[in-house]
Design a protein around this motif. Structure first.
Motif, PDB file in Angstrom:
ATOM      1  N   GLN A   1     -13.957  12.177  45.684  1.00 30.84           N
ATOM      2  CA  GLN A   1     -13.886  10.727  45.631  1.00 30.84           C
ATOM      3  C   GLN A   1     -14.943  10.186  44.679  1.00 30.84           C
ATOM      4  O   GLN A   1     -15.994  10.801  44.474  1.00 30.84           O
TER       5      GLN A   1
ATOM      6  N   TYR B   1     -18.190  13.904  42.905  1.00 29.06           N
ATOM      7  CA  TYR B   1     -16.733  13.994  42.908  1.00 29.06           C
ATOM      8  C   TYR B   1     -16.279  15.412  43.246  1.00 29.06           C
ATOM      9  O   TYR B   1     -15.308  15.609  43.988  1.00 29.06           O
TER      10      TYR B   1
ATOM     11  N   ASP C   1     -17.807   7.460  43.819  1.00 30.62           N
ATOM     12  CA  ASP C   1     -18.760   6.622  44.545  1.00 30.62           C
ATOM     13  C   ASP C   1     -19.563   5.827  43.528  1.00 30.62           C
ATOM     14  O   ASP C   1     -20.357   6.390  42.766  1.00 30.62           O
TER      15      ASP C   1
END
Length: 200
Positions: free
Chosen positions: A33, A28, A35
């Motif tokens: 983001q 992150y 995952d």
């Protein structure tokens, strides 16, 4: 482009139990983001992360580690040597899984036994976004930070990104103030080491 000075680099080791979100935390910070396809870490895996603090760019070599099993020979072979090579250790636990929190004490004891050097020890409670299954409270983490003489306690969500950037910025700021060099820590006299204060 100017050369990066040694004082702008540092090794960061992330340790903790299985499935507490160590790899997700690193991912992150790198990608901003979440995952959900990340596979369990088998051995030490380094990543490079850039963090800017007070106008200074710091380069972290962040080392992900396998999930810890107490008395694991494999874990000791891969992870314990890394204690000597880092300026920051982030001890990560899962707020929804009490055993992962309890293992932090064992890990911190191993660090204290194997390293007589100044480093930043940060206690990280992951999965603060899961409010309905909050097995470890904020006060639990705060108290454990003080009990183990760690330098900082913070709760994060490696899924939502809550406090992830703040965690790495705080680590960078502390290292910048300490003036640590790449892959090393400052030696302390025994009296200093025994009285290290917690700034939780």
């Amino acid at each position: 482009m100017a050369d990066v000075t040694f004082s702008q680099r540092a090794n960061v080791l992330i340790i903790g139990d299985f499935n507490v979100g160590k790899s997700t935390l690193i991912n992150y910070q790198r990608t901003k983001q979440f995952d959900n396809t990340i596979v369990p870490t088998i051995e030490i895996e380094p990543s490079t992360i850039n963090v800017t603090v007070n106008g200074t760019n710091m380069i972290f070599t962040v080392k992900d580690s396998p999930g810890m099993k107490e008395d694991s020979i494999k874990y000791g072979r891969f992870v314990f040597p890394e204690f000597q090579n880092c300026a920051v250790i982030m001890f990560v636990y899962d707020k929804t899984h009490r055993p992962s929190f309890d293992q932090i004490t064992y890990l911190k004891q191993m660090v204290d036994e194997l390293v007589n050097r100044r480093m930043e020890c940060i206690l990280v409670g992951n999965k603060c976004d899961i409010a309905t299954d909050n097995d470890v409270t904020f006060n639990d983490g705060h108290e454990r930070c003080a009990e183990l003489n760690m330098d900082l306690f913070i709760e994060i969500s490696a899924k939502k990104g809550t406090n992830v950037e703040e965690l790495f910025c705080e680590a960078a700021l502390r290292l910048k103030n300490m003036g640590l060099e790449f892959g090393s820590t400052k030696e302390l006299h025994k009296s200093e080491n025994n009285h290290k204060s917690c700034q939780c």
